[in-house]
Design an enzyme around this catalytic site. Structure first.
Site, PDB file in Angstrom:
ATOM      1  N   GLY A  39       0.830  -1.200   0.000  1.00 40.69           N
ATOM      2  CA  GLY A  39       0.000   0.000   0.000  1.00 40.69           C
ATOM      3  C   GLY A  39       0.859   1.242   0.000  1.00 40.69           C
ATOM      4  N   GLY A  42       0.536   9.328   1.860  1.00 40.19           N
ATOM      5  CA  GLY A  42       1.189  10.598   1.567  1.00 40.19           C
ATOM      6  C   GLY A  42       2.663  10.584   1.884  1.00 40.19           C
ATOM      7  CG  PHE A  43       4.158   7.984   5.049  1.00 46.39           C
ATOM      8  CD1 PHE A  43       5.064   6.946   5.023  1.00 46.39           C
ATOM      9  CD2 PHE A  43       2.847   7.719   5.399  1.00 46.39           C
ATOM     10  CE1 PHE A  43       4.678   5.665   5.340  1.00 46.39           C
ATOM     11  CE2 PHE A  43       2.459   6.433   5.722  1.00 46.39           C
ATOM     12  CZ  PHE A  43       3.368   5.410   5.692  1.00 46.39           C
ATOM     13  N   GLY A  44       4.733   7.723   1.712  1.00 47.13           N
ATOM     14  CA  GLY A  44       5.556   6.757   1.004  1.00 47.13           C
ATOM     15  C   GLY A  44       4.775   5.488   0.684  1.00 47.13           C
ATOM     16  CD  GLU A  45       5.152   3.339  -3.795  1.00 51.44           C
ATOM     17  OE1 GLU A  45       4.332   2.742  -4.519  1.00 51.44           O
ATOM     18  OE2 GLU A  45       6.312   3.620  -4.149  1.00 51.44           O
ATOM     19  CB  THR A  46       4.007  -0.352   3.097  1.00 53.79           C
ATOM     20  OG1 THR A  46       3.949   0.865   3.829  1.00 53.79           O
ATOM     21  CG2 THR A  46       4.450  -1.463   4.018  1.00 53.79           C
ATOM     22  CE  LYS A  63       5.833   1.172   8.099  1.00 48.89           C
ATOM     23  NZ  LYS A  63       4.634   1.128   7.259  1.00 48.89           N
ATOM     24  CG  ASP A 158      -0.708   7.921  12.668  1.00 51.55           C
ATOM     25  OD1 ASP A 158      -1.820   8.445  12.861  1.00 51.55           O
ATOM     26  OD2 ASP A 158      -0.375   7.422  11.590  1.00 51.55           O
TER      27      ASP A 158
END
Length: 672
Positions: A39, A42-46, A63, A158
């Protein structure tokens, strides 16, 4: 974004079409091959990765972060955050372990333990409600983990169902996705300093994040407490966090659960989600202790099932990772209760149980709030009722209370009752009726009678009223003299009437108050809590905690530049220990807007104009020795921390430190 799979490993990748993603098949550190995209946000991909080592059959979570800029400082901060997470995962089994972190082609990668299980968004579903027992079990387990995290001076940032995993093998909850690393992707560098990009708050999830975090200013651990409380309320009510109704600074939820939730537990959750950070539990340890008290007091007949608390895990402290140096703690806001970086500076009876009135006076960023929350915590441990009223909040209200003493005192009484009722008491709010029907014409007398008859007589434990930022009403001819005279009456009543011995007060301010006679002021009775600047021995303690080994000459140079200013000393040591700058670079940049105090210097410059004290400060900077200036303006400059009193002649003042002298001499037209 979910960080899990809920099916057996041999089902991980069938039917997936990720060939279009350029990351698939990519090799990192010559050890990990990207296998599948999980997935993105906004901060990146995993991604899921596999090991190239034939003996290693584990899968890994990778990540990939997307910094908005490329700058060596960003990588340094990412490394720092990742190394802290690595230590956390090594020492707590309910935090994923970080195996590696790297920079490759100007992109950042974090390689972590893969958790086989599902996240709690599959258990906390819209329209489905948990029982109180289920919710307390959930809270107990997560607070146990967060107690460890907060003890090490770390904020998650978070907390939400998607960031809490249910591990398949043992059904334990695992806390994932710490926001501190994701924050890297929202930062920019301006004038050599890392800042948050105000247009990107992706590490802050709407609905779960408290108001102060949504504004980019998390209030340390209490921000995590709010997010966890919202998650629990979502589980109890079946209403998503974003749809929970919020009005007048409160989360409105109790009407959704009726009698299915006990009053004590409902009060506990409401405290967790208070909009005012200082009204919440200040860290997970305190919240967990309160939850344990609630369950201990629960009738055994309603608690016949197995205790909702999971077995405690014997987790070693991260101190074992290094015998002397705790993880670095960013000096921003009050120093957390359990922080190893807090240095006790007060030699007076700060925690004295017999002290009816304590006055905490110090400049901005001098440690007033840090000292006050420790006094509050001490009183809370004694079982006392605590009411915290911050006069800074009057800025956000209409002006009527500040223009009419009667309205002001009614609001004062109502605020006390509301605070007490928020903590579980059930005191009738009949303030308006009392004011209307009382035969006493004097507003101060009405207030005194009301507090005695309807508050002190009702409560069965002492009441501590904390009045913070009282400077906000200094000089207000409509209310200040009368209100402070009333506080003095409260104090003196203790000597003649036993009922008033239930009341204790803590007054927090920056400026001296000189607008009323001595026998009508609360500022010359009780106990003054003095917060002196750091001494050399205390700076040496902080150096050791930051892992720095300095010479006496370096310590003297630091003290000459910033004095013993608690905040500036902490900032200096943090930046140097964190390798943001060398000691010589710090000395060079500190008195400039390219240094770590740029925002503070500009704030002071604005106040010099606001309070019309530029000319008086210019006199101080122009003088080679201590000089006498206008008393009122000296009070203002002292409250800002820009001057200090001469020890031999307190009527004379001098510039507090070299940093202020260098900066303001230049900006006030004086030669450096």
């Amino acid at each position: 974004m979910k960080w899990q799979m809920s099916f057996p490993r041999n089902w991980l990748f069938p039917g997936r079409r990720d060939g279009h993603n350029s990351m698939i098949g990519k090799i990192l550190r010559e050890k990990y091959r990207i296998k599948h995209r999980m997935g993105g946000g906004g901060f990146g991909e995993t991604f899921i990765a596999e090991s190239l080592d034939s003996q290693d059959d584990k899968y890994y979570v990778v990540k990939k972060l997307k910094p908005t800029i490329t700058d060596p400082q960003i990588w340094k901060q990412f490394s720092q955050e990742a190394s802290v997470l690595k230590k956390l995962g090594q020492y707590h089994p309910q935090i994923p372990e970080v195996y590696d972190y790297l920079e490759q082609n100007k992109e950042f990668y974090l390689i972590q333990e893969y958790i086989d299980g599902h996240d709690l968004s599959e258990e906390i579903r819209p329209g489905e409600r948990w029982s109180e027992a289920q919710t307390t079990e959930f809270l107990a387990e997560i607070l146990e983990v967060l107690t460890f995290v907060h003890k090490e001076g770390i904020l998650h940032m978070d907390i939400k169902p998607a960031n809490i995993m249910r591990r398949r093998s043992d059904r334990q909850l695992v806390v994932i996705d710490f926001g501190s690393v994701k924050q890297i992707s929202t930062q920019v560098v301006e004038n050599g300093k890392i800042r948050i990009n105000p247009n990107t708050l992706v590490f802050c999830t709407p609905g779960y994040a408290p108001p102060e975090q949504s504004e980019g200013k998390p209030d340390f651990f209490s921000s995590d407490i709010y997010a966890l409380g919202i998650t629990a309320i979502q589980a109890l009510t079946g209403i998503s966090a974003i749809e929970l109704f919020k009005e007048n600074g409160k989360v409105i939820w109790r009407n959704e659960v009726g009698d299915s939730v006990s009053q004590a537990f409902a009060d506990f959750l409401s405290t967790m989600v208070s909009f005012a950070p200082r009204k919440r539990y200040q860290d997970a340890r305190i919240a967990l202790q309160e939850l344990e008290k609630i369950l201990d007091n629960t009738d055994e007949t309603t608690n016949s099932l197995q205790s909702p608390f999971p077995p405690r895990i014997d987790v070693p402290s991260l101190d074992n990772y290094d015998d002397t140096i705790p993880p670095l703690e960013v000096p921003n806001g009050p120093v957390p209760l359990n922080s190893p970086f807090y240095i006790e500076r007060c030699s007076s009876n700060m925690y004295g149980r017999s002290t009816a009135l304590r006055r905490v006076k110090a400049p901005r960023k001098w440690g007033k709030t840090s000292a006050t929350i420790r006094m509050i915590e001490h009183e809370r441990e004694q079982g006392f009722h605590i009411v915290c009223l911050n006069f800074q909040e009057f800025d956000k209200l209409d002006t009527k209370p500040l223009q009419n003493l009667g309205i002001f005192l009614q609001n004062f009484c109502e605020s006390i009752i509301q605070e007490l009722n928020d903590k579980g008491l059930q005191i009738e709010n009949n303030v308006a009726e009392h004011w209307q029907n009382s035969l006493v014409p004097n507003n101060k007398a009405k207030c005194r009678i009301y507090i005695q008859k309807y508050i002190l007589t009702v409560i069965n434990k002492p009441l501590v009223i904390v009045l913070d930022e009282v400077d906000r009403i200094f000089g207000n001819s409509q209310i200040d003299a009368e209100f402070f005279a009333l506080l003095r009456v409260f104090y003196e009543k203790r000597a003649s009437e036993a009922i008033w011995q239930k009341l204790k007060m803590i007054i927090v301010h920056s400026q001296d108050y000189t607008e009323t006679s001595k026998n009508k002021s609360p500022f010359n009775v009780g106990e003054s809590i003095d917060l002196p600047e750091f001494e050399e021995s205390q700076i040496e303690q902080l150096l050791q905690k930051h892992g720095l080994n300095w010479t006496s000459e370096q310590i003297n140079q630091l003290m000459e530049m910033v004095g013993g200013h608690p905040y500036m000393v902490r900032v200096a040591l943090y930046n140097i220990a964190n390798q943001e700058m060398t000691f010589s670079k710090f000395l060079q940049l500190a008195p400039t807007e390219a240094g770590p105090f740029s925002r503070d210097l500009l704030y002071h410059w604005g106040n010099l104009e606001k309070y019309d004290v530029k000319n008086e400060y210019r006199k101080v900077l122009a003088a080679k020795e201590a000089v006498q200036i206008d008393a009122q303006k000296a009070n203002i400059l002292e409250s800002m921390g820009l001057i200090g009193r001469d020890k031999n002649n307190p009527n004379k003042v001098k510039c507090f430190c070299k940093l202020y002298r260098l900066y303001f001499r230049q900006h006030l037209g004086l030669e450096r």
